[in-house]
Design a protein around this motif. Structure first.
Motif, mmCIF file in Angstrom:
data_model
loop_
_atom_site.group_PDB
_atom_site.id
_atom_site.type_symbol
_atom_site.label_atom_id
_atom_site.label_comp_id
_atom_site.label_asym_id
_atom_site.label_seq_id
_atom_site.Cartn_x
_atom_site.Cartn_y
_atom_site.Cartn_z
ATOM 1 N N GLY A 50 -9.614 -0.706 -7.130
ATOM 2 C CA GLY A 50 -8.563 0.002 -6.231
ATOM 3 C C GLY A 50 -7.853 -0.764 -5.007
ATOM 4 N N ARG A 52 -5.031 -2.404 -7.295
ATOM 5 C CA ARG A 52 -4.223 -1.378 -7.277
ATOM 6 C C ARG A 52 -2.687 -1.822 -7.104
ATOM 7 N NH1 ARG A 52 -6.002 2.716 -2.765
ATOM 8 N NH2 ARG A 52 -6.957 3.779 -4.478
ATOM 9 N N ASP A 73 -10.778 -3.190 1.261
ATOM 10 C CA ASP A 73 -9.596 -2.340 0.560
ATOM 11 C C ASP A 73 -8.515 -3.310 0.420
ATOM 12 O OD1 ASP A 73 -10.816 0.213 0.476
ATOM 13 O OD2 ASP A 73 -10.901 -0.204 2.855
ATOM 14 N N LYS A 108 -8.619 1.484 7.011
ATOM 15 C CA LYS A 108 -9.038 0.744 5.776
ATOM 16 C C LYS A 108 -9.690 -0.609 6.181
ATOM 17 C CE LYS A 108 -7.782 3.893 2.642
ATOM 18 N NZ LYS A 108 -6.861 3.821 1.893
ATOM 19 N N SER A 137 0.858 -1.375 0.152
ATOM 20 C CA SER A 137 0.065 0.032 0.020
ATOM 21 C C SER A 137 0.873 1.267 0.099
ATOM 22 C CB SER A 137 -0.893 -0.064 1.311
ATOM 23 O OG SER A 137 -1.891 0.934 1.106
ATOM 24 N N ARG A 138 1.962 1.233 0.804
ATOM 25 C CA ARG A 138 2.753 2.428 0.767
ATOM 26 C C ARG A 138 4.081 2.347 -0.144
ATOM 27 N NH1 ARG A 138 2.448 5.471 5.239
ATOM 28 N NH2 ARG A 138 3.870 6.820 3.723
ATOM 29 N N TRP A 168 -0.792 4.838 -0.233
ATOM 30 C CA TRP A 168 -2.274 4.781 0.174
ATOM 31 C C TRP A 168 -2.207 4.533 1.648
ATOM 32 C CZ3 TRP A 168 -0.794 2.743 -4.647
ATOM 33 C CH2 TRP A 168 -1.253 3.529 -5.781
ATOM 34 N N ASP A 169 -3.120 5.195 2.475
ATOM 35 C CA ASP A 169 -3.265 4.745 3.802
ATOM 36 C C ASP A 169 -3.572 3.178 4.070
ATOM 37 O OD1 ASP A 169 -4.352 7.994 4.938
ATOM 38 O OD2 ASP A 169 -2.454 7.224 5.006
#
Ligand code: 8YV
Length: 313
Positions: free
Chosen positions: A223, A250, A196, A140, A109-110, A135-136
């Motif tokens: 995503g 994503r 997510d 989530k 994610s990061r 993304w955070d």
């Protein structure tokens, strides 16, 4: 012994039995492995297919001790039909494997690996801009497919460490002491549509082989990020690549692959939105030692006529 054991565990085996160490995956040791089979009463190791072709050459075999929790590489019907006990090493690797999966979730994610390489490759020449943002994770929703020990340990990290609502899909509802109010059992469809992050923490069986296919990727929240710590064959890798390339997914964090080691030609190896690890789920010094000790305990117990607590049903 078809996977090297720590010296102290080898000593325990040698004190009780005649031992042959031979990794059949190595060409220079396959002959020794084959030669040992006819008189072998026990086998211990991991990551090698113990199937009919092996068992037919091991008429005295009583017990196989796997240094793993997954047992998809063992022909269970053939073992049962011969009355050969299979043991594995559940529990001791749960927390380490859950750490790996959550590390993969954050890294994916990061964009941790990609951005660390950005620095390493000398590309950090000015303040970063939005093109390098990730993304955070905190807050989530994470959906866990397979809610056994490892799935529940991932849920604890997500819910208690990162304030993440946890959805799970499992063959039955699971009691999660300490996670009341944080986890919810849902249908596969709801999990795919609302998560997510989707974390795969289930065994490879005929029911789960190819489970994550094109239609399930399409059903995932746009995503979303896939994390696979189960077995590679649970995922249709071509469908995954298409979902990534079409932008529906994503990113993906993968610790397991349909073919391992991952072939050099695999697009997954260098895909910009794939974080690929070499099946390191349980691979820490502490945990692999604990797995070796438990596997040795299991084999010694079974060959001494005692019943291990780690028998595969
Ligand atoms: C090991 C695993 O990498 O336990 C399992 O099922 O996949 C990992 O813990 C492997 O089995 C070899 O020990």
């Amino acid at each position: 012994v078809f996977r090297e054991l720590p010296d102290d565990q080898m000593a325990r085996l040698r004190a009780a039995h005649e031992v042959t160490v031979a990794n059949p995956k190595r060409a220079d040791q396959r002959k020794a492995f084959d030669a040992a089979l006819p008189t072998a009463h026990g086998l211990i190791g991991a990551s090698y297919s113990i199937d009919e072709t092996v068992l037919a050459r091991a008429p005295r075999l009583e017990a196989v001790s796997s240094i793993s929790v997954g047992v998809d590489n063992y022909d269970l019907p053939a073992l049962r039909q011969r009355g050969i006990v299979l043991t594995h090493t559940p529990g001791v690797l749960t927390e380490t494997t859950a750490d790996t999966l959550f590390a993969l979730l954050i890294a994916s994610s990061r964009r941790i690996v990609e951005l660390a390489n950005h620095v390493r490759d000398g590309q950090w020449t000015h303040n970063i801009d939005e093109s390098l943002f990730g993304w955070d994770v905190h807050g989530k929703t994470v959906g866990i497919l397979g809610f056994g020990r490892i799935g529940q340990a991932v849920a604890r990290r997500a819910a208690l460490g990162f304030g993440m609502p946890v959805l799970y899909h499992h063959r039955r509802e699971v009691e999660c002491p300490g996670l009341e109010g944080h986890v919810k059992a849902v249908s596969m469809e709801a999990l795919l549509a609302e998560s997510d992050f989707i974390v795969l923490a289930l065994p490879l069986t005929e029911e789960t082989r190819g489970l994550m296919n094109a239609s399930r990727f399409a059903a995932m929240k746009r995503g979303a990020i896939l994390i696979n710590g189960s077995r590679g064959a649970v995922v249709d890798e071509e469908a995954l690549l298409a979902a990534l390339d079409h932008g529906h997914l994503r990113a993906a964090g993968l610790d397991v692959f349909a073919v391992e080691p991952l072939p050099q030609a695999s697009p997954l190896r260098r895909h910009p939105r794939v974080t690929a690890l070499p099946h390191i789920g349980s691979a820490t010094h502490e945990t692999r030692y604990a797995m070796a000790v438990l596997a040795t305990d299991n084999l010694l117990q079974e060959l001494a006529g005692e019943r291990s607590e780690c028998r595969v049903p």
